[in-house]
Design a protein around this motif. Structure first.
Motif, PDB file in Angstrom:
ATOM      1  N   GLY A   4       7.242  -1.705  -5.851  1.00 15.24           N
ATOM      2  CA  GLY A   4       6.337  -1.757  -4.705  1.00 15.24           C
ATOM      3  C   GLY A   4       4.908  -1.447  -5.095  1.00 15.24           C
ATOM      4  N   LEU A   5       4.722  -0.446  -5.937  1.00 14.43           N
ATOM      5  CA  LEU A   5       3.371  -0.102  -6.381  1.00 14.43           C
ATOM      6  C   LEU A   5       2.784  -1.207  -7.242  1.00 14.43           C
ATOM      7  CD1 LEU A   5       3.441   3.692  -7.275  1.00 14.43           C
ATOM      8  CD2 LEU A   5       2.129   2.585  -5.479  1.00 14.43           C
ATOM      9  N   GLN A   6       3.613  -1.846  -8.056  1.00 12.74           N
ATOM     10  CA  GLN A   6       3.125  -2.920  -8.900  1.00 12.74           C
ATOM     11  C   GLN A   6       2.681  -4.121  -8.067  1.00 12.74           C
ATOM     12  OE1 GLN A   6       6.242  -3.783 -11.666  1.00 12.74           O
ATOM     13  NE2 GLN A   6       5.848  -1.974 -12.929  1.00 12.74           N
ATOM     14  N   GLY A   7       3.272  -4.297  -6.907  1.00 10.02           N
ATOM     15  CA  GLY A   7       2.915  -5.444  -6.085  1.00 10.02           C
ATOM     16  C   GLY A   7       1.657  -5.243  -5.270  1.00 10.02           C
ATOM     17  N   LEU A   8       1.177  -4.008  -5.149  1.00 12.90           N
ATOM     18  CA  LEU A   8      -0.014  -3.766  -4.356  1.00 12.90           C
ATOM     19  C   LEU A   8      -1.259  -4.217  -5.114  1.00 12.90           C
ATOM     20  CD1 LEU A   8       0.754  -0.245  -2.883  1.00 12.90           C
ATOM     21  CD2 LEU A   8       0.733  -2.412  -1.684  1.00 12.90           C
ATOM     22  N   PRO A   9      -2.311  -4.634  -4.402  1.00 14.84           N
ATOM     23  CA  PRO A   9      -3.529  -5.096  -5.082  1.00 14.84           C
ATOM     24  C   PRO A   9      -4.235  -3.954  -5.765  1.00 14.84           C
ATOM     25  CG  PRO A   9      -3.894  -4.946  -2.716  1.00 14.84           C
ATOM     26  CD  PRO A   9      -2.430  -4.707  -2.944  1.00 14.84           C
ATOM     27  N   GLY A  10      -4.603  -4.153  -7.026  1.00 16.69           N
ATOM     28  CA  GLY A  10      -5.351  -3.127  -7.753  1.00 16.69           C
ATOM     29  C   GLY A  10      -4.430  -2.164  -8.455  1.00 16.69           C
ATOM     30  N   ARG A  11      -4.711  -1.885  -9.721  1.00 14.11           N
ATOM     31  CA  ARG A  11      -3.873  -0.966 -10.466  1.00 14.11           C
ATOM     32  C   ARG A  11      -4.667   0.260 -10.908  1.00 14.11           C
ATOM     33  NH1 ARG A  11       0.550  -3.261 -12.884  1.00 14.11           N
ATOM     34  NH2 ARG A  11       0.943  -1.148 -13.597  1.00 14.11           N
ATOM     35  N   ASP A  12      -5.963   0.362 -10.492  1.00 18.09           N
ATOM     36  CA  ASP A  12      -6.756   1.518 -10.871  1.00 18.09           C
ATOM     37  C   ASP A  12      -6.181   2.773 -10.235  1.00 18.09           C
ATOM     38  OD1 ASP A  12      -8.392  -0.109 -12.277  1.00 18.09           O
ATOM     39  OD2 ASP A  12      -9.874  -0.339 -10.682  1.00 18.09           O
ATOM     40  N   VAL A  13      -6.449   3.890 -10.882  1.00 18.22           N
ATOM     41  CA  VAL A  13      -5.926   5.160 -10.390  1.00 18.22           C
ATOM     42  C   VAL A  13      -6.464   5.477  -9.006  1.00 18.22           C
ATOM     43  CG1 VAL A  13      -5.825   7.647 -10.847  1.00 18.22           C
ATOM     44  CG2 VAL A  13      -5.619   6.020 -12.733  1.00 18.22           C
ATOM     45  N   ILE A  14      -7.748   5.202  -8.795  1.00 21.39           N
ATOM     46  CA  ILE A  14      -8.314   5.524  -7.485  1.00 21.39           C
ATOM     47  C   ILE A  14      -7.699   4.669  -6.393  1.00 21.39           C
ATOM     48  CG2 ILE A  14     -10.255   3.957  -7.893  1.00 21.39           C
ATOM     49  CD1 ILE A  14     -10.065   7.110  -5.656  1.00 21.39           C
ATOM     50  N   VAL A  15      -7.347   3.429  -6.708  1.00 23.97           N
ATOM     51  CA  VAL A  15      -6.695   2.571  -5.715  1.00 23.97           C
ATOM     52  C   VAL A  15      -5.333   3.140  -5.357  1.00 23.97           C
ATOM     53  CG1 VAL A  15      -5.791   0.264  -5.262  1.00 23.97           C
ATOM     54  CG2 VAL A  15      -7.965   0.533  -6.453  1.00 23.97           C
ATOM     55  N   LEU A  16      -4.615   3.602  -6.355  1.00 29.21           N
ATOM     56  CA  LEU A  16      -3.304   4.210  -6.096  1.00 29.21           C
ATOM     57  C   LEU A  16      -3.452   5.462  -5.240  1.00 29.21           C
ATOM     58  CD1 LEU A  16      -1.606   3.861  -9.606  1.00 29.21           C
ATOM     59  CD2 LEU A  16      -1.357   2.384  -7.598  1.00 29.21           C
ATOM     60  N   ALA A  17      -4.488   6.268  -5.512  1.00 32.10           N
ATOM     61  CA  ALA A  17      -4.697   7.488  -4.728  1.00 32.10           C
ATOM     62  C   ALA A  17      -5.025   7.156  -3.281  1.00 32.10           C
ATOM     63  CB  ALA A  17      -5.823   8.313  -5.357  1.00 32.10           C
ATOM     64  N   GLU A  18      -5.857   6.161  -3.055  1.00 32.73           N
ATOM     65  CA  GLU A  18      -6.202   5.767  -1.691  1.00 32.73           C
ATOM     66  C   GLU A  18      -4.980   5.220  -0.965  1.00 32.73           C
ATOM     67  OE1 GLU A  18      -9.473   3.088  -1.708  1.00 32.73           O
ATOM     68  OE2 GLU A  18     -10.918   4.551  -2.479  1.00 32.73           O
ATOM     69  N   GLN A  19      -4.202   4.421  -1.654  1.00 31.69           N
ATOM     70  CA  GLN A  19      -2.999   3.863  -1.036  1.00 31.69           C
ATOM     71  C   GLN A  19      -2.002   4.964  -0.690  1.00 31.69           C
ATOM     72  OE1 GLN A  19      -1.967   1.164  -4.152  1.00 31.69           O
ATOM     73  NE2 GLN A  19      -3.194  -0.523  -3.341  1.00 31.69           N
ATOM     74  N   ALA A  20      -1.870   5.953  -1.578  1.00 32.48           N
ATOM     75  CA  ALA A  20      -0.945   7.051  -1.305  1.00 32.48           C
ATOM     76  C   ALA A  20      -1.415   7.873  -0.114  1.00 32.48           C
ATOM     77  CB  ALA A  20      -0.816   7.929  -2.547  1.00 32.48           C
ATOM     78  N   LEU A  21      -2.724   8.124  -0.017  1.00 34.93           N
ATOM     79  CA  LEU A  21      -3.242   8.896   1.115  1.00 34.93           C
ATOM     80  C   LEU A  21      -3.040   8.146   2.430  1.00 34.93           C
ATOM     81  CD1 LEU A  21      -4.810  11.200   2.401  1.00 34.93           C
ATOM     82  CD2 LEU A  21      -6.937  10.035   1.762  1.00 34.93           C
ATOM     83  N   LEU A  22      -3.389   6.883   2.457  1.00 32.95           N
ATOM     84  CA  LEU A  22      -3.228   6.119   3.693  1.00 32.95           C
ATOM     85  C   LEU A  22      -1.760   5.980   4.079  1.00 32.95           C
ATOM     86  CD1 LEU A  22      -5.869   3.314   3.037  1.00 32.95           C
ATOM     87  CD2 LEU A  22      -6.073   5.279   4.568  1.00 32.95           C
ATOM     88  N   GLY A  23      -0.891   5.811   3.079  1.00 26.46           N
ATOM     89  CA  GLY A  23       0.540   5.740   3.388  1.00 26.46           C
ATOM     90  C   GLY A  23       1.047   7.036   3.981  1.00 26.46           C
ATOM     91  N   ALA A  24       0.577   8.162   3.474  1.00 31.74           N
ATOM     92  CA  ALA A  24       0.988   9.458   4.010  1.00 31.74           C
ATOM     93  C   ALA A  24       0.514   9.626   5.444  1.00 31.74           C
ATOM     94  CB  ALA A  24       0.436  10.582   3.131  1.00 31.74           C
ATOM     95  N   LEU A  25      -0.710   9.180   5.740  1.00 29.17           N
ATOM     96  CA  LEU A  25      -1.249   9.329   7.090  1.00 29.17           C
ATOM     97  C   LEU A  25      -0.570   8.382   8.070  1.00 29.17           C
ATOM     98  CD1 LEU A  25      -5.067   9.614   6.278  1.00 29.17           C
ATOM     99  CD2 LEU A  25      -3.390  11.441   6.588  1.00 29.17           C
ATOM    100  N   LEU A  26      -0.082   7.253   7.591  1.00 34.19           N
ATOM    101  CA  LEU A  26       0.626   6.335   8.475  1.00 34.19           C
ATOM    102  C   LEU A  26       2.026   6.835   8.800  1.00 34.19           C
ATOM    103  CD1 LEU A  26      -0.408   2.866   6.981  1.00 34.19           C
ATOM    104  CD2 LEU A  26      -1.101   3.818   9.189  1.00 34.19           C
ATOM    105  N   VAL A  27       2.704   7.402   7.815  1.00 38.16           N
ATOM    106  CA  VAL A  27       4.080   7.838   8.048  1.00 38.16           C
ATOM    107  C   VAL A  27       4.141   9.207   8.708  1.00 38.16           C
ATOM    108  CG1 VAL A  27       4.414   8.945   5.793  1.00 38.16           C
ATOM    109  CG2 VAL A  27       6.371   7.915   6.992  1.00 38.16           C
ATOM    110  N   GLN A  28       3.112  10.034   8.493  1.00 36.99           N
ATOM    111  CA  GLN A  28       3.050  11.364   9.113  1.00 36.99           C
ATOM    112  C   GLN A  28       1.668  11.550   9.730  1.00 36.99           C
ATOM    113  OE1 GLN A  28       4.226  14.528   6.496  1.00 36.99           O
ATOM    114  NE2 GLN A  28       6.342  13.808   6.307  1.00 36.99           N
ATOM    115  N   PRO A  29       1.423  11.036  10.912  1.00 33.26           N
ATOM    116  CA  PRO A  29       0.095  11.108  11.534  1.00 33.26           C
ATOM    117  C   PRO A  29      -0.480  12.514  11.659  1.00 33.26           C
ATOM    118  CG  PRO A  29       1.525   9.594  12.734  1.00 33.26           C
ATOM    119  CD  PRO A  29       2.395  10.294  11.736  1.00 33.26           C
ATOM    120  N   PRO A  30       0.318  13.571  11.932  1.00 35.64           N
ATOM    121  CA  PRO A  30      -0.287  14.906  12.063  1.00 35.64           C
ATOM    122  C   PRO A  30      -1.006  15.395  10.800  1.00 35.64           C
ATOM    123  CG  PRO A  30       1.898  14.887  13.034  1.00 35.64           C
ATOM    124  CD  PRO A  30       1.743  13.595  12.301  1.00 35.64           C
TER     125      PRO A  30
END
Length: 392
Positions: A4-30
Motif C-alpha cells: 500500500g505504501l509503495q502504491g502511494l505517490p511519492g517515496r520521499d520520507v516527508i511524503v510518507l510522514a504527511e501521509q501517515a499523519l493524515l491517515g491517523a487524523l482520518l481514522v481517529q478524528p479526536p
C-alpha cells in the motif's frame, strides 16, 4: 514497506510522514486536537495534503461530532472522512475517496499522530530556511556591480534572521546543538575576483603613501576582508607599522613584509610589494570602503551557501540547523556593522526600549549578615560576589 505504501505517490520520507499523519487524523478524528495547535496547513509539502488538512481543521472548528466526542461512532467517522475529502477536493481535485482509503489503510499507528506531526514541522522548517537562504544568495547576485543593491542584501539577511528567531521558539534547545557538517569553503570564485583584487591593490597603494588614515581605517577593516593572501599579509604589515607609530613608506613595508615571512610563505617578491605600494594619490578611506564592500558580498554569499547546505543535510536536526544558521548570520552582521562604520553611518539601534538591569542588592542590616561582611549577599546572578581581600 507494504504494498500500500509503495502504491502511494511519492517515496520521499516527508511524503510518507504527511501521509501517515493524515491517515491517523482520518481514522481517529479526536487526535486532531493534539496537533492542530502547532501544525498548520502551510506546513505540508504536497498541495493536496495542505487542502485535506485545512478541510479537517475547518470541520473541527465548526464542531464536527467526530472530533468533539472522544469515541465517535462509525457513522460519524464515515461522515468525517467524506466531508473532509469533499471540502478538500474543492481546492485540489486530486483528493478522492480512493486516496483517503489508501491513507487510512497504510497509516502504521494512528496513536503516533504527534510524532508524524513533528516530522512534518521539521521538514517545513528545513524548507523555510532553505528558501530564505536562497533569497539572500539571489540578492547578492543581483547586487553585484550596483551600489543600491546592498540594501536588498541587508534586507534579505534581516528577513532570514527574523525567520530563524521565530523558529527558535518552536524547537527547544537540547544537548549537542552543533551541526554535524563541515563548514563550507569560501566561495569567492563566484564573484568578480579580478575587480576585487584590483580594488585591494589600489587601497594598499594609497595607504602606503598616505599612512595617516590607517589609524582610522584599522577600526573597521581587517586582513580577512582581503581576498588575495598577499594583500592580507601586506595589510597586517601596514597595520603593525601604524600601531607602533613608526614611519611608513614602500621600502619600510617591504622590510616589514620580509620580517613577517611574506616572501617565504607566498610567491610574492620584494619587487611585487614595491609595485603594489607605488606612488598613488587615491583616497585610502574610499578604497577601504570598497574592500569591505566586496568582503560583505562575499560573506553574504558564503552565509547563504552554508545555510543551504545545512538545510539540505537531513542528519542535522531542526535545532542544530537554527543554531548554526544564526551563528553564520552573526558573522555576516559583524561585517555589516564594520561596513556601516566605513561609510560613516551610525549603527542602528538594537531596541528603543532600555535594557532592564537587575536591581542593586541593598546592604542588609540584619545582625547575622553584619557579622560576616565578606560573604555575598545572595548567590543569585543579580548579586555581585565579593572578592577576597587576600588577592589584592
Amino acid at each position: 514497506m507494504s504494498a500500500g505504501l509503495q502504491g502511494l505517490p511519492g517515496r520521499d520520507v516527508i511524503v510518507l510522514a504527511e501521509q501517515a499523519l493524515l491517515g491517523a487524523l482520518l481514522v481517529q478524528p479526536p487526535t486532531l486536537t493534539a496537533v492542530s495547535g502547532w501544525v498548520e496547513p502551510e506546513h505540508f509539502y504536497l498541495p493536496h495534503h495542505t487542502s485535506l488538512y485545512s478541510a479537517m481543521c475547518h470541520l473541527a472548528k465548526a464542531g464536527h461530532p467526530a472530533v468533539a466526542e472522544a469515541h465517535p461512532t462509525a457513522e460519524q467517522g464515515l461522515e468525517w472522512v467524506q466531508q473532509a475529502i469533499a471540502r478538500g477536493a474543492e481546492e485540489t481535485p486530486a483528493l478522492t475517496p480512493t486516496y483517503a482509503h489508501a491513507l487510512i489503510s497504510t497509516c502504521p499507528q494512528p496513536k503516533h499522530a504527534s510524532a508524524y506531526g513533528h516530522m512534518v514541522l521539521a521538514d517545513h522548517t528545513r524548507r523555510t530556511v532553505t528558501e530564505h537562504a536562497a533569497r539572500l544568495g539571489q540578492a547578492v547576485r543581483e547586487s553585484r556591480g550596483s551600489d543600491t543593491g546592498m540594501a536588498l542584501v541587508c534586507s534579505r539577511a534581516d528577513e532570514l534572521a527574523d525567520v530563524l528567531e521565530q523558529l527558535t521558539h518552536r524547537w527547544r534547545p537540547h544537548p549537542g546543538s552543533l551541526p554535524r557538517i563541515e563548514t563550507s569553503a569560501p566561495s569567492t570564485q563566484s564573484e568578480d575576483i579580478e575587480g576585487r583584487v584590483q580594488d585591494e591593490r589600489v587601497f594598499l597603494s594609497a595607504a602606503a603613501n598616505r599612512p595617516a588614515v590607517l589609524t582610522e581605517v584599522r577600526a573597521y577593516l581587517t586582513a580577512e576582508d582581503f581576498a588575495d593572501p598577499v594583500h592580507q599579509q601586506l595589510f597586517r604589515a601596514l597595520a603593525a607599522l601604524d600601531h607602533r607609530g613608526g614611519p611608513i613608506d614602500p621600502v619600510i613595508v617591504v622590510w616589514e613584509a620580509q620580517q613577517r615571512g611574506v616572501f617565504a610563505r607566498t610567491t610574492a617578491t620584494p619587487d611585487d610589494v614595491l609595485a603594489i605600494c607605488e606612488r598613488s594619490g587615491a583616497d585610502p578611506a574610499y578604497w577601504a570602503a570598497r574592500v569591505i564592500h566586496h568582503a560583505l558580498l562575499s560573506t553574504a554569499t558564503d552565509a547563504a551557501t552554508h545555510i543551504e547546505r545545512l538545510a539540505a543535510n537531513t542528519t542535522v536536526t531542526p535545532h542544530q540547523l537554527i543554531s548554526a544558521s544564526r551563528r553564520t548570520l552573526a558573522d555576516l552582521t559583524a561585517v555589516r556593522l564594520r561596513s556601516r562604520r566605513a561609510r560613516g553611518e551610525v549603527a542602528p539601534r538594537q531596541s528603543t526600549e532600555p535594557r532592564r538591569r537587575p536591581l542593586p542588592v541593598a546592604p542588609s542590616h540584619m545582625p547575622s549578615r553584619a557579622s560576616s561582611p565578606r560573604q555575598p549577599t545572595s548567590l543569585s546572578p543579580s548579586a555581585p560576589i565579593a572578592r577576597s581581600s587576600s588577592r589584592r
